[in-house]
Design an enzyme around this catalytic site. Structure first.
Site, short mmCIF file in Angstrom:
data_model
loop_
_atom_site.label_atom_id
_atom_site.label_comp_id
_atom_site.label_asym_id
_atom_site.label_seq_id
_atom_site.Cartn_x
_atom_site.Cartn_y
_atom_site.Cartn_z
N LYS A 1 -17.14 -12.67 7.83
CA LYS A 1 -16.52 -12.52 7.04
C LYS A 1 -16.51 -13.09 5.91
CE LYS A 1 -12.60 -8.63 6.28
NZ LYS A 1 -11.77 -7.69 7.43
N GLU B 1 -13.20 -15.85 8.27
CA GLU B 1 -13.23 -15.10 7.18
C GLU B 1 -13.02 -16.23 6.13
OE1 GLU B 1 -10.66 -11.18 6.63
OE2 GLU B 1 -11.09 -11.79 5.01
N ARG C 1 1.20 -1.11 -0.23
CA ARG C 1 -0.15 -0.18 -0.35
C ARG C 1 0.57 0.99 -0.04
NH1 ARG C 1 -2.93 -3.77 -0.89
NH2 ARG C 1 -3.85 -4.95 0.04
N GLY D 1 -12.36 -6.65 -1.08
CA GLY D 1 -11.74 -8.32 -1.74
C GLY D 1 -11.46 -7.70 -2.93
P1 13P Z 1 -10.24 -6.09 2.27
O1 13P Z 1 -11.57 -5.52 2.58
O2 13P Z 1 -9.14 -5.13 1.48
O3 13P Z 1 -10.53 -7.48 1.03
O4 13P Z 1 -9.03 -6.66 3.88
C1 13P Z 1 -11.01 -6.97 4.48
C2 13P Z 1 -9.68 -7.57 4.85
O5 13P Z 1 -9.47 -7.78 6.26
C3 13P Z 1 -8.73 -8.96 4.05
O6 13P Z 1 -8.59 -10.08 5.50
#
Ligand code: 13P
Length: 341
Positions: free
Chosen positions: A220, A178, A33, A263
């Site tokens: 998530k 997640e 980033r 994502g």
């Molecule tokens: P993104 O929203 O950038 O996909 O990241 C969320 C996240 O915590 C991925 O583990």
């Protein structure tokens, strides 16, 4: 395990109009980033950047229910010596912690990964709770390509997610579960739907097998969406409708809330998709965001590593937080994007 407390925290994480800020980039991921905005990846820069987000007091208070932190950040102090965790708490938000050790190559499954980090997790959770974490995150990664995902990889990842979730609950920490099906490939939206359904079914089977209390967790997931390289991109309504079909088939009503990852969607796509789902129908769970990139791309660009840009970066963050907060109530529209932040 304190079931009532776990349910209270999980419910607060998906409170109406609020969502989660995923600021838990590992040092390697934040490097990517920072490379994008020409900023050196130093400990001070990582602190300055995250401090400006957490000091966006009004936006944090109104729209951010919780913040996912990386190990370094949960121990870090702001420039004036205040713990960053304290800044989050002062803004009425809940600190959380990423506890997985990343996706590693899975034996005998070429091209696939399993997320590691279960060994020694119990004692680490005890420490993180002392440092202020009330929830945790573990991300499993499922890639779609020719011949994958295999049932082996999906099962291994679902099993690890469930083991992690059980350990969290035993230590009175709410697990964010997640299982991310990546949108990197050229697959179409139907293939994403099929894989996401399989992954979620396996995940909830394993959660049941490991005795995880559904009332004390947050899911998530990815949205059901075509791969980035697919020529046929679905309309907003298609993504919303197909995602809801899959979630309704797989996620028990006992789960308090679902907080999507972004994502790799654009900022506005991630907002529009969430809004369309919430506006579409009455659902058994709260739906909200747990965005990393879709909340942070704009403030990162505005900041560009310069202290003079702090107010601009905070305004950019506040704008995206508000847009997503509105989307989580189904009250967003594209016109609002034009209003000054
Ligand atoms: P993104 O929203 O950038 O996909 O990241 C969320 C996240 O915590 C991925 O583990």
């Amino acid at each position: 395990m304190n079931s009532a407390e776990l349910n209270r925290i999980a419910t607060a994480m998906v409170a109406r109009g609020k969502g989660i800020l995923a600021a838990d980039e590992s040092t390697g991921t934040i490097q990517k980033r920072f490379d994008g905005i020409g900023v050196a990846n130093t400990e001070d820069n990582r602190r300055d950047y995250r401090e400006l987000l957490f000091r966006s007091e009004a936006a944090m208070r109104q729209y951010i229910s919780g913040v996912i932190l990386f190990d370094e950040t949960i121990r870090q102090k702001a420039k004036d010596g205040t713990r960053l965790v304290e800044l989050i708490e002062r803004a009425g938000s809940i600190p959380g912690i990423k506890v997985d050790a990343g996706a590693k190559p899975l034996a005998l499954c070429p091209g696939e990964t399993v997320t590691e980090g279960l060994d020694g997790l119990g004692p680490r959770l005890v420490e993180y709770r002392k440092l202020g974490a009330r929830f945790a995150k573990w991300r499993a990664v499922i890639d779609i390509a020719a011949g994958i995902p295999s049932a082996t990889a999906v099962h291994a990842n679902a099993h690890a997610l469930a083991r992690y979730a059980a350990l969290c609950q035993e230590h009175d920490i709410v697990p964010i579960v997640e299982p991310e099906v990546l949108m990197d490939g050229g697959h179409d939206i139907g293939r994403c739907a099929e894989v996401t359904e399989f992954v979620l079914k396996q995940t909830f089977e394993e959660l049941y097998a490991q005795r995880v209390m559904l009332e004390g967790m947050v899911l998530k997931p990815n949205m059901v969406i075509a791969g980035k390289k697919c020529a046929q991109q679905g309309r907003t309504e298609d993504v919303a409708e197909r995602t809801l079909v899959v979630l309704k088939r797989c996620v028990p009503a006992a789960v308090p809330g679902i907080a999507f990852l972004s994502g790799g969607q654009t900022d506005q796509e991630a907002t529009a998709h969430l809004n369309a789902m919430v506006a579409a129908s009455t659902l058994p769970w709260a739906l909200t965001f747990s965005y990393g990139r879709a909340l942070q791309a704009a403030p990162q660009k505005a900041w560009a590593g310069k202290a003079d840009n702090t107010a601009r970066a905070q305004a950019a963050f506040a704008h995206r937080a508000r847009m997503n907060g509105l989307a989580s109530k189904g009250e967003w529209n594209a016109e609002l994007e034009k209003e000054a932040a």
